[in-house]
Design a protein around this motif. Structure first.
Motif, PDB file in Angstrom:
ATOM      1  N   ALA A  40      39.128  27.386  21.626  1.00  0.00           N
ATOM      2  CA  ALA A  40      38.546  28.162  20.534  1.00  0.00           C
ATOM      3  C   ALA A  40      38.450  29.636  20.918  1.00  0.00           C
ATOM      4  CB  ALA A  40      37.162  27.613  20.194  1.00  0.00           C
ATOM      5  N   GLU A  41      38.075  30.449  19.945  1.00  0.00           N
ATOM      6  CA  GLU A  41      37.999  31.900  20.147  1.00  0.00           C
ATOM      7  C   GLU A  41      37.039  32.279  21.275  1.00  0.00           C
ATOM      8  OE1 GLU A  41      36.445  35.826  17.781  1.00  0.00           O
ATOM      9  OE2 GLU A  41      37.534  34.315  16.609  1.00  0.00           O
ATOM     10  N   ALA A  42      35.840  31.706  21.300  1.00  0.00           N
ATOM     11  CA  ALA A  42      34.867  32.056  22.344  1.00  0.00           C
ATOM     12  C   ALA A  42      35.435  31.764  23.721  1.00  0.00           C
ATOM     13  CB  ALA A  42      33.561  31.304  22.118  1.00  0.00           C
ATOM     14  N   HIS A  43      36.093  30.631  23.861  1.00  0.00           N
ATOM     15  CA  HIS A  43      36.718  30.237  25.119  1.00  0.00           C
ATOM     16  C   HIS A  43      37.728  31.292  25.568  1.00  0.00           C
ATOM     17  CE1 HIS A  43      39.343  27.941  27.808  1.00  0.00           C
ATOM     18  NE2 HIS A  43      38.380  27.036  27.907  1.00  0.00           N
ATOM     19  N   ASN A  44      38.569  31.724  24.651  1.00  0.00           N
ATOM     20  CA  ASN A  44      39.581  32.727  24.969  1.00  0.00           C
ATOM     21  C   ASN A  44      38.956  34.072  25.325  1.00  0.00           C
ATOM     22  OD1 ASN A  44      42.558  31.913  24.562  1.00  0.00           O
ATOM     23  ND2 ASN A  44      41.425  30.801  22.995  1.00  0.00           N
ATOM     24  N   ARG A  45      37.952  34.497  24.581  1.00  0.00           N
ATOM     25  CA  ARG A  45      37.307  35.787  24.866  1.00  0.00           C
ATOM     26  C   ARG A  45      36.656  35.786  26.247  1.00  0.00           C
ATOM     27  NH1 ARG A  45      37.107  39.474  20.811  1.00  0.00           N
ATOM     28  NH2 ARG A  45      37.391  38.705  18.680  1.00  0.00           N
ATOM     29  N   ILE A  46      35.967  34.710  26.579  1.00  0.00           N
ATOM     30  CA  ILE A  46      35.298  34.620  27.879  1.00  0.00           C
ATOM     31  C   ILE A  46      36.327  34.668  29.005  1.00  0.00           C
ATOM     32  CG2 ILE A  46      33.968  33.084  29.381  1.00  0.00           C
ATOM     33  CD1 ILE A  46      32.540  32.149  26.723  1.00  0.00           C
ATOM     34  N   SER A  47      37.380  33.891  28.891  1.00  0.00           N
ATOM     35  CA  SER A  47      38.432  33.883  29.924  1.00  0.00           C
ATOM     36  C   SER A  47      39.049  35.262  30.081  1.00  0.00           C
ATOM     37  CB  SER A  47      39.523  32.865  29.567  1.00  0.00           C
ATOM     38  OG  SER A  47      39.011  31.566  29.540  1.00  0.00           O
ATOM     39  N   LEU A  48      39.368  35.877  28.963  1.00  0.00           N
ATOM     40  CA  LEU A  48      39.986  37.203  29.004  1.00  0.00           C
ATOM     41  C   LEU A  48      39.029  38.245  29.565  1.00  0.00           C
ATOM     42  CD1 LEU A  48      42.503  38.838  28.442  1.00  0.00           C
ATOM     43  CD2 LEU A  48      41.695  39.171  26.109  1.00  0.00           C
ATOM     44  N   ASN A  49      37.759  38.204  29.198  1.00  0.00           N
ATOM     45  CA  ASN A  49      36.776  39.148  29.734  1.00  0.00           C
ATOM     46  C   ASN A  49      36.689  39.049  31.254  1.00  0.00           C
ATOM     47  OD1 ASN A  49      36.137  40.089  27.168  1.00  0.00           O
ATOM     48  ND2 ASN A  49      34.298  38.823  26.975  1.00  0.00           N
ATOM     49  N   LEU A  50      36.598  37.834  31.758  1.00  0.00           N
ATOM     50  CA  LEU A  50      36.536  37.647  33.208  1.00  0.00           C
ATOM     51  C   LEU A  50      37.811  38.146  33.882  1.00  0.00           C
ATOM     52  CD1 LEU A  50      34.776  34.207  33.281  1.00  0.00           C
ATOM     53  CD2 LEU A  50      34.049  36.188  34.618  1.00  0.00           C
ATOM     54  N   ALA A  51      38.954  37.761  33.343  1.00  0.00           N
ATOM     55  CA  ALA A  51      40.229  38.181  33.930  1.00  0.00           C
ATOM     56  C   ALA A  51      40.386  39.698  33.894  1.00  0.00           C
ATOM     57  CB  ALA A  51      41.384  37.500  33.208  1.00  0.00           C
ATOM     58  N   PHE A  52      39.956  40.325  32.802  1.00  0.00           N
ATOM     59  CA  PHE A  52      40.049  41.780  32.674  1.00  0.00           C
ATOM     60  C   PHE A  52      39.273  42.472  33.792  1.00  0.00           C
ATOM     61  CE2 PHE A  52      38.036  45.698  31.198  1.00  0.00           C
ATOM     62  CZ  PHE A  52      39.149  46.462  30.896  1.00  0.00           C
ATOM     63  N   HIS A  53      38.035  42.069  34.019  1.00  0.00           N
ATOM     64  CA  HIS A  53      37.218  42.720  35.042  1.00  0.00           C
ATOM     65  C   HIS A  53      37.716  42.409  36.452  1.00  0.00           C
ATOM     66  CE1 HIS A  53      34.294  44.597  32.422  1.00  0.00           C
ATOM     67  NE2 HIS A  53      34.356  43.509  31.672  1.00  0.00           N
ATOM     68  N   LEU A  54      38.185  41.191  36.668  1.00  0.00           N
ATOM     69  CA  LEU A  54      38.758  40.855  37.976  1.00  0.00           C
ATOM     70  C   LEU A  54      40.034  41.635  38.241  1.00  0.00           C
ATOM     71  CD1 LEU A  54      38.170  36.999  37.909  1.00  0.00           C
ATOM     72  CD2 LEU A  54      37.042  38.644  39.439  1.00  0.00           C
ATOM     73  N   ARG A  55      40.875  41.756  37.232  1.00  0.00           N
ATOM     74  CA  ARG A  55      42.130  42.501  37.387  1.00  0.00           C
ATOM     75  C   ARG A  55      41.853  43.971  37.658  1.00  0.00           C
ATOM     76  NH1 ARG A  55      46.058  44.183  39.528  1.00  0.00           N
ATOM     77  NH2 ARG A  55      47.772  45.086  38.367  1.00  0.00           N
ATOM     78  N   ALA A  56      40.903  44.559  36.942  1.00  0.00           N
ATOM     79  CA  ALA A  56      40.569  45.965  37.168  1.00  0.00           C
ATOM     80  C   ALA A  56      40.088  46.186  38.601  1.00  0.00           C
ATOM     81  CB  ALA A  56      39.502  46.419  36.164  1.00  0.00           C
ATOM     82  N   ALA A  57      39.271  45.282  39.111  1.00  0.00           N
ATOM     83  CA  ALA A  57      38.745  45.414  40.471  1.00  0.00           C
ATOM     84  C   ALA A  57      39.799  45.144  41.536  1.00  0.00           C
ATOM     85  CB  ALA A  57      37.561  44.468  40.658  1.00  0.00           C
ATOM     86  N   SER A  58      40.800  44.343  41.218  1.00  0.00           N
ATOM     87  CA  SER A  58      41.782  43.936  42.229  1.00  0.00           C
ATOM     88  C   SER A  58      43.031  44.814  42.274  1.00  0.00           C
ATOM     89  CB  SER A  58      42.185  42.479  42.011  1.00  0.00           C
ATOM     90  OG  SER A  58      42.896  42.343  40.794  1.00  0.00           O
ATOM     91  N   ARG A  59      43.131  45.779  41.379  1.00  0.00           N
ATOM     92  CA  ARG A  59      44.308  46.653  41.373  1.00  0.00           C
ATOM     93  C   ARG A  59      44.457  47.310  42.736  1.00  0.00           C
ATOM     94  NH1 ARG A  59      44.850  50.446  36.375  1.00  0.00           N
ATOM     95  NH2 ARG A  59      46.924  50.582  37.261  1.00  0.00           N
ATOM     96  N   GLY A  60      45.694  47.337  43.231  1.00  0.00           N
ATOM     97  CA  GLY A  60      45.971  47.961  44.515  1.00  0.00           C
ATOM     98  C   GLY A  60      45.643  47.098  45.714  1.00  0.00           C
ATOM     99  N   THR A  61      45.257  45.852  45.475  1.00  0.00           N
ATOM    100  CA  THR A  61      44.950  44.918  46.566  1.00  0.00           C
ATOM    101  C   THR A  61      46.000  43.796  46.543  1.00  0.00           C
ATOM    102  OG1 THR A  61      43.587  43.341  45.324  1.00  0.00           O
ATOM    103  CG2 THR A  61      42.487  45.349  46.126  1.00  0.00           C
ATOM    104  N   PRO A  62      46.024  42.957  47.556  1.00  0.00           N
ATOM    105  CA  PRO A  62      46.949  41.817  47.523  1.00  0.00           C
ATOM    106  C   PRO A  62      46.495  40.690  46.607  1.00  0.00           C
ATOM    107  CG  PRO A  62      45.699  41.810  49.566  1.00  0.00           C
ATOM    108  CD  PRO A  62      45.337  43.083  48.843  1.00  0.00           C
ATOM    109  N   CYS A  63      45.375  40.880  45.918  1.00  0.00           N
ATOM    110  CA  CYS A  63      44.816  39.824  45.070  1.00  0.00           C
ATOM    111  C   CYS A  63      45.567  39.715  43.748  1.00  0.00           C
ATOM    112  CB  CYS A  63      43.345  40.105  44.787  1.00  0.00           C
ATOM    113  SG  CYS A  63      42.325  40.170  46.269  1.00  0.00           S
TER     114      CYS A  63
END
Length: 189
Positions: A40-63
């Protein structure tokens, strides 16, 4: 004489090839495959929100941060699962179809998967030596359950309904607030 049909277990190579050709995703446990449902929409938004913040923090790392279509292989349980969010910081964790050394796994809970996420996947994921955090995220309320693997080997259970989660993998440290996780999520009444 009539013989009953036999259900032969599927080998890993056949499973992986089938996933490349299938229009739907399947999880694999000990030779058996299980079709994955939609979200559902809430499921997708939550997953994307988490991935967005993790991706922003991991830029330039081997993660590497992955959502929903990347499998995690749990060798000890002869299983492949599709977590909602996966973070790996191991530069050797480079298989293009699955990862084996995640440090963070996230499952967004739904009525059809919650029991499996809390039991089967919890047991399987905790066997991964690299795993530091396993998050179970509610989509019907602001609630995150965290299983955190401490350096002494013990697992600690925590519940968040407000505040900030401090997540870490190797040299990567990420703070994600509950507001970040639930941004733009509308709860059904």
């Amino acid at each position: 004489m009539i013989q009953a049909a036999m259900n032969l277990p599927l080998d890993v190579e056949t499973y992986l090839q089938g996933e490349l050709e299938s229009e739907i995703r399947h999880e694999y446990v000990a030779g058996e495959v299980f079709a994955m449902g939609g979200a559902a929409e809430a499921h997708n938004r939550i997953s994307l929100n988490l991935a967005f913040h993790l991706r922003a923090a991991s830029r330039g790392t081997p993660c590497g941060v992955f959502i929903s279509d990347m499998k995690v292989r749990v060798q000890e349980h002869d299983a492949f699962y599709y977590p909602d969010v996966l973070l790996t910081c191991d530069p050797h964790d480079a298989h293009p179809l699955y990862k084996t050394s995640p440090c963070l796994l996230v499952e967004v809970l739904s009525a059809s998967t919650e029991v499996r996420d809390r039991r089967e996947k919890l047991l399987a994921y905790r066997s991964l030596a690299s795993l530091r955090d396993y998050l179970l995220v509610a989509q019907d309320q602001r609630r995150v359950e965290r299983y955190r693997h401490r350096e002494d080997g013990d697992w600690v259970y925590e519940v968040f309904e407000a505040g900030t989660l401090h997540l870490g993998c190797d040299a990567l440290a990420v703070d994600i607030s509950m507001d970040d996780i639930y941004e733009d999520v509308v709860f059904e009444t």
